[in-house]
Design an enzyme around this catalytic site. Structure first.
Site, short mmCIF file in Angstrom:
data_model
loop_
_atom_site.label_atom_id
_atom_site.label_comp_id
_atom_site.label_asym_id
_atom_site.label_seq_id
_atom_site.Cartn_x
_atom_site.Cartn_y
_atom_site.Cartn_z
N ARG A 149 -10.32 -0.28 15.25
CA ARG A 149 -10.34 0.48 14.01
C ARG A 149 -11.33 -0.25 13.10
O ARG A 149 -12.52 -0.12 13.29
CB ARG A 149 -8.91 0.57 13.44
CG ARG A 149 -8.67 1.74 12.53
CD ARG A 149 -7.21 1.85 12.10
NE ARG A 149 -6.70 0.61 11.51
CZ ARG A 149 -5.46 0.44 11.04
NH1 ARG A 149 -4.61 1.43 11.11
NH2 ARG A 149 -5.07 -0.70 10.52
N LYS A 161 0.84 -1.21 0.00
CA LYS A 161 0.00 0.00 0.00
C LYS A 161 0.88 1.26 0.00
O LYS A 161 2.09 1.18 0.20
CB LYS A 161 -0.90 -0.02 1.24
CG LYS A 161 -0.14 -0.05 2.56
CD LYS A 161 -1.01 -0.48 3.73
CE LYS A 161 -0.22 -0.47 5.03
NZ LYS A 161 -0.98 -1.06 6.14
N MET A 217 12.73 24.01 3.31
CA MET A 217 12.04 23.26 2.26
C MET A 217 13.01 22.55 1.31
O MET A 217 12.79 21.41 0.92
CB MET A 217 11.13 24.20 1.46
CG MET A 217 10.27 23.46 0.44
SD MET A 217 9.25 24.56 -0.55
CE MET A 217 8.06 25.13 0.64
N TYR A 262 16.56 29.54 9.64
CA TYR A 262 15.33 30.20 10.09
C TYR A 262 15.28 30.22 11.61
O TYR A 262 15.57 29.23 12.26
CB TYR A 262 14.10 29.46 9.55
CG TYR A 262 13.86 29.68 8.07
CD1 TYR A 262 13.63 30.96 7.57
CD2 TYR A 262 13.85 28.61 7.19
CE1 TYR A 262 13.41 31.17 6.21
CE2 TYR A 262 13.62 28.80 5.83
CZ TYR A 262 13.40 30.08 5.35
OH TYR A 262 13.18 30.27 4.01
C1 LIG Z 1 -0.20 -2.02 6.79
C2 LIG Z 1 -0.77 -3.32 7.25
C3 LIG Z 1 0.05 -4.45 7.39
C4 LIG Z 1 1.57 -4.39 7.26
O1 LIG Z 1 2.09 -3.81 8.42
P1 LIG Z 1 3.68 -3.67 8.66
O2 LIG Z 1 3.80 -3.13 10.03
O3 LIG Z 1 4.17 -2.70 7.64
O4 LIG Z 1 4.26 -5.02 8.47
C5 LIG Z 1 -0.56 -5.66 7.69
N1 LIG Z 1 -1.91 -5.73 7.87
C6 LIG Z 1 -2.71 -4.66 7.78
C7 LIG Z 1 -4.17 -4.81 8.02
C8 LIG Z 1 -2.17 -3.42 7.50
O5 LIG Z 1 -2.97 -2.35 7.42
#
Ligand SMILES: *Cc1c(COP(=O)(O)O)cnc(C)c1O
Length: 371
Positions: free
Chosen positions: A130, A35, A309, A261
């Site tokens: 969640r 992802k 930046m 800055y």
């Molecule tokens: C992002 C995610 C993972 C992978 O998690 P990592 O900590 O990057 O290994 C696995 N399962 C779900 C449901 C996730 O959202």
């Protein structure tokens, strides 16, 4: 021309890291989590590199569509599932599997008469609060889904650990037991053919009882440790990404001079200052504190002053001969991204995900052949 700020991706490291997942979970099928643009490394690039896995996971439907349009045939699970009929249509059209986690999705299913169109992972909320159904409602939801025309049987079952990266926290064992106990009590005798999945990277590395039919590694595939107290290399992982730039100016400063800055850095003695062409506009963390290590000519020097930046400033007191054009590494094989994350009070996930479009991506094999 080499761009000022660029990230080198060592794609071979992905294969090494995948082999490490296999070592920890030799009997499990692997759903590689790619992802968020493959954690900033490039969705398609990482999918190609990890092709031998059993499945991919992405967060959103559009990420799955991009993979299918690029010709990826591997099963793909969409971790956030769908939240409207149109998204469900896309899942079916592109043969993407969905996580089913909320009653809104059941209402959408109820409107759909088509038969056996969608493979699903039913998600249990064992404490993350969640996505997912509570254990108390799981049996009812499971029964309902068995009667849904559109859903392919058998249904796979998953949960997600909230604290797997904290090895001393019992809540992971509690979540794992709750998941397994609830499934064992499902009032159906087809349970043995449901496949189960619990473990993310931290689960794979720290909680053997979380390793079931499927594992879902993300960050470890990129060579990064999921734990705050270790680096990827300490876990036998190899980082894929290293971030580089170069010095664009060197100047002498006197004791008492203020840098950057708000003048947050006041030189405690005369020194040389180096200006590096990288900043938060490239994804270098704005909150990296003074003293964050930066490699100039392969040697550590401290960041001083605020990150801006397009530039950062470093103290070249230890490198009187450094000059404009000299190479700089912000993180990578020789400087752990985990250490930089600590210095910026964040996690390494945000650093690799946060690389911006301005940073040119160079694959290591391409680099070798062009030299
Ligand atoms: C992002 C995610 C993972 C992978 O998690 P990592 O900590 O990057 O290994 C696995 N399962 C779900 C449901 C996730 O959202």
């Amino acid at each position: 021309m080499i761009p000022a700020a660029y990230a080198v991706l060592n794609i071979d490291a992905a294969k090494h890291n995948l082999a490490q997942v296999r070592k920890h979970a030799p009997h499990a099928k692997i759903m590689a989590v790619i992802k968020a643009n493959g954690y900033g490394h490039g969705l398609l690039r990482i999918a190609q590199a990890l092709k031998p896995v059993d499945a991919f996971a992405v967060a959103r439907v559009d990420e799955g569509i991009r993979l299918r349009q690029a010709g990826i045939k591997t099963p793909i699970t969409v971790l956030e599932g769908f939240s409207c009929n149109e998204e469900l249509d896309e899942l079916i059209r592109y043969q993407l599997d969905a996580v089913v986690h909320s009653s809104c999705q059941l209402e959408i299913f109820a409107q759909r008469p088509e038969k056996n169109q969608l493979s699903i992972w039913l998600k249990m909320d064992t404490g993350m609060n969640r996505l997912g159904f509570k254990p108390a409602e799981f049996n009812t939801v499971y029964a309902q889904l068995q009667d849904c025309a559109i859903v392919k049987q058998p249904i796979n079952l998953m949960t997600h650990l909230a604290n797997a990266d904290i090895k001393t926290d019992d809540s992971s064992s509690d979540q794992i037991s709750l998941f397994k106990d609830t499934i064992n009590k499902l009032q159906l005798n087809t349970v043995s053919i449901n496949e189960l999945s619990i473990a993310n990277s931290a689960g794979i590395l720290a909680w053997p009882s979380a390793i079931t039919d499927w594992v879902r590694p993300g960050v470890m595939l990129y060579g990064i440790s999921p734990f705050a107290d270790s680096t990827g290399s300490q876990l036998n992982l190899k980082p894929i990404m290293s971030l580089h730039s170069r010095l664009i100016a060197v100047k002498q400063l006197n004791k008492g001079d203020k840098v950057g800055y708000a003048g947050t850095w006041i030189c405690p003695e005369d020194t040389n200052l180096g200006v590096v062409a990288i900043g938060y506009g490239d994804g270098y963390p704005r909150y990296a504190k003074a003293g964050t290590p930066v490699l100039v000519n392969g040697q550590r020097v401290p960041l001083i002053g605020r990150v801006s930046m397009d530039m950062i400033t470093v103290d070249l007191g230890s490198q009187p001969n450094a000059k404009a054009g000299d190479p700089v590494t912000l993180w990578g094989e020789d400087l752990a991204v985990e250490e930089i994350a600590q210095c910026a009070e964040t996690i390494p996930y945000t650093l690799v995900c946060g690389i911006t479009q301005r940073v040119q991506i160079v694959e290591k094999s391409a680099l070798l052949t062009s030299n």
